[in-house]
Design an enzyme around this catalytic site. Structure first.
Site, short mmCIF file in Angstrom:
data_model
loop_
_atom_site.label_atom_id
_atom_site.label_comp_id
_atom_site.label_asym_id
_atom_site.label_seq_id
_atom_site.Cartn_x
_atom_site.Cartn_y
_atom_site.Cartn_z
N ARG A 48 0.84 -1.20 0.00
CA ARG A 48 0.00 0.00 0.00
C ARG A 48 0.88 1.25 0.00
O ARG A 48 2.06 1.18 0.30
CB ARG A 48 -0.94 0.01 1.21
N GLY A 49 0.22 2.39 -0.32
CA GLY A 49 0.98 3.63 -0.46
C GLY A 49 1.21 3.87 -1.94
O GLY A 49 1.64 2.96 -2.67
N ALA A 50 0.91 5.08 -2.39
CA ALA A 50 0.83 5.35 -3.83
C ALA A 50 2.07 4.93 -4.64
O ALA A 50 1.94 4.19 -5.64
CB ALA A 50 0.49 6.82 -4.04
N ARG A 90 -7.13 -0.74 -7.12
CA ARG A 90 -7.51 0.35 -6.20
C ARG A 90 -7.71 1.61 -7.05
O ARG A 90 -6.91 1.86 -7.96
CB ARG A 90 -6.45 0.59 -5.12
N GLN A 195 -2.49 2.54 9.88
CA GLN A 195 -1.19 2.70 9.20
C GLN A 195 -0.23 3.54 10.04
O GLN A 195 0.99 3.39 9.96
CB GLN A 195 -1.37 3.36 7.83
N ASP A 236 -2.09 10.59 -2.63
CA ASP A 236 -2.45 9.49 -3.54
C ASP A 236 -2.78 10.00 -4.94
O ASP A 236 -2.62 9.28 -5.93
CB ASP A 236 -3.63 8.70 -2.97
N ASN A 246 -5.53 12.33 -0.07
CA ASN A 246 -4.63 11.54 0.79
C ASN A 246 -5.51 10.83 1.83
O ASN A 246 -6.73 10.99 1.84
CB ASN A 246 -3.59 12.45 1.46
N LYS A 247 -4.88 10.06 2.66
CA LYS A 247 -5.59 9.23 3.65
C LYS A 247 -6.67 10.02 4.39
O LYS A 247 -6.45 11.17 4.77
CB LYS A 247 -4.55 8.66 4.62
O1 MRU Z 1 -4.85 3.29 1.94
P1 MRU Z 1 -3.36 3.47 1.92
O2 MRU Z 1 -2.70 3.00 3.16
O3 MRU Z 1 -2.73 2.92 0.67
O4 MRU Z 1 -3.18 5.05 1.87
C1 MRU Z 1 -1.88 5.56 1.72
C2 MRU Z 1 -1.82 7.04 1.89
O5 MRU Z 1 -2.82 7.72 1.98
C3 MRU Z 1 -0.47 7.65 1.84
O6 MRU Z 1 -0.44 8.80 2.65
C4 MRU Z 1 -0.17 8.04 0.40
O7 MRU Z 1 -0.27 6.93 -0.45
C5 MRU Z 1 1.17 8.60 0.27
S1 MRU Z 1 2.35 7.33 0.44
C6 MRU Z 1 3.74 7.93 -0.11
#
Ligand code: MRU
Length: 345
Positions: A48-50, A90, A195, A236, A246-247
């Site tokens: 996970r994470g962009a 996703r 997270q 993201d 973002n999250k």
């Molecule tokens: O749902 P997730 O855990 O994949 O969400 C991730 C985030 O929101 C991160 O802050 C974002 O991807 C930046 S990671 C470099």
């Protein structure tokens, strides 16, 4: 995240992923070559994470097509199938589609399936290497935003688990640490999948960066206390005008930071900018399953079957953002032209 070649030619191979759902207490490495398993790993946030979602998709494309090098037509059909499976895993992180587009563009005009696989693999490695360099560059650009002795707030997890290098927002703290700055990092726990507590607190401890974990609801009081000098978050997807997905919870933090006069910075590579979307209202926001909120590690924490609204992301309007740090520097308002110039330089 790594690519493990099974022979000297570099393929067939598989992706190796540290299963992030098992951290911080277990270290489980997944070895996946089946595209449905890779899609599942992305969906259930094992990876996970962009940025790392994009890198995984790029290598996932190779994994999914490598055994289908018979005829050019069969290869093209398989490529389309694998692309669709990964692309829809996703919806919000634009790095996923960006990486797949880039890999497919790399084989334009390539008629021989074997060389197409070689080129796809080379492109995936290039994406990974560029991301590592981008992390280091973002950390350098953001250094002047830090002060030794300063306290900073972050949200979600943006360190080495989500990128090929030191990370995005978290990478800023790492680069501050490398520069000898004495920093304290406050990290929200990030309900419902934690997270922040499972991954960011773990990375802070691993790196030896002092920090505090806070319940998400404490962010307002923390920002009101005057203790925090800056907020750094990842992204993201960033729309052309700077609106940033973002999250979930990031938007509330941005409003509270504005109310408290605290600078709010987004840190993301240019691969996270989506120039095709004029503003944040067009960013697709993933809705996650109800049981992520109604249960915790298999234990029910709410009335069975109760309705749940569980968006994984929110959109912070550009007007609340002090700067967007990419590998090209710090974009400031008006973000439209600034981001366009980061994309074209
Ligand atoms: O749902 P997730 O855990 O994949 O969400 C991730 C985030 O929101 C991160 O802050 C974002 O991807 C930046 S990671 C470099």
């Amino acid at each position: 995240m790594a690519w493990a070649p099974d022979d000297e030619r570099g393929w067939p191979g598989h992706v190796e992923l540290l299963d992030q759902t098992r951290l911080p207490h277990e270290t489980v490495v997944l070895r996946l070559s089946d595209v449905l398993e890779i899609r599942d790993a992305i969906r259930r946030l094992a990876v996970r994470g962009a940025p790392v979602i994009g890198i995984t998709a790029a290598f996932g494309l190779v994994a999914g097509v490598q055994a289908h090098t018979g005829s050019a037509a069969a290869f093209a059909a398989r490529l389309a199938h694998v692309d669709e499976r990964l692309r829809t895993s996703r919806p919000t992180a634009v790095n996923l589609g960006w990486a797949l587009d880039r890999c497919r563009a790399a084989i334009t005009g390539c008629r021989e399936p074997g060389s197409a696989v070689d080129r796809l693999l080379a492109e995936a490695h290039a994406i990974r290497a560029e991301d590592e360099a981008a992390c280091a560059a973002m950390g350098r650009h953001a250094l002047p935003l830090l002060r030794s002795g300063g306290c900073y707030l972050t949200h979600c997890n943006t360190g080495r688990l989500v990128a090929a290098g030191i990370g995005t927002a978290f990478g800023v703290f790492v680069s501050g640490q490398h520069a000898g700055l004495d920093l304290t990092v406050y990290a929200g726990e990030v309900r419902p999948l934690l997270q922040g507590s499972r991954l960011t607190a773990f990375e802070l401890r691993e790196r030896g960066i002092p920090g505090y974990l806070l319940p998400d609801g404490a962010a307002g009081a923390l920002l009101q206390s005057g203790r925090i000098e800056g907020v750094f978050v990842g992204a993201d997807r960033i729309a052309a005008n700077g609106d940033t997905a973002n999250k979930i919870g990031t938007y509330a933090i941005a409003e509270l930071a504005r109310a408290g006069g605290v600078p709010f910075h987004v840190v993301a590579p240019t691969s996270t900018i989506d120039p095709t979307l004029s503003d944040g209202s067009l960013i697709p926001i993933e809705q996650r399953p109800a049981d992520e909120v109604l249960t915790f590690r298999g234990t029910s924490v709410g009335p069975d079957g109760f309705a749940v609204w569980n968006p994984a992301f929110d959109v912070t309007p550009a007007r609340l953002i002090s700067g967007i740090v990419t590998e090209r520097g710090i974009a400031r308002a008006p973000f439209g032209p600034a981001l366009a110039s980061h994309l074209s330089s």
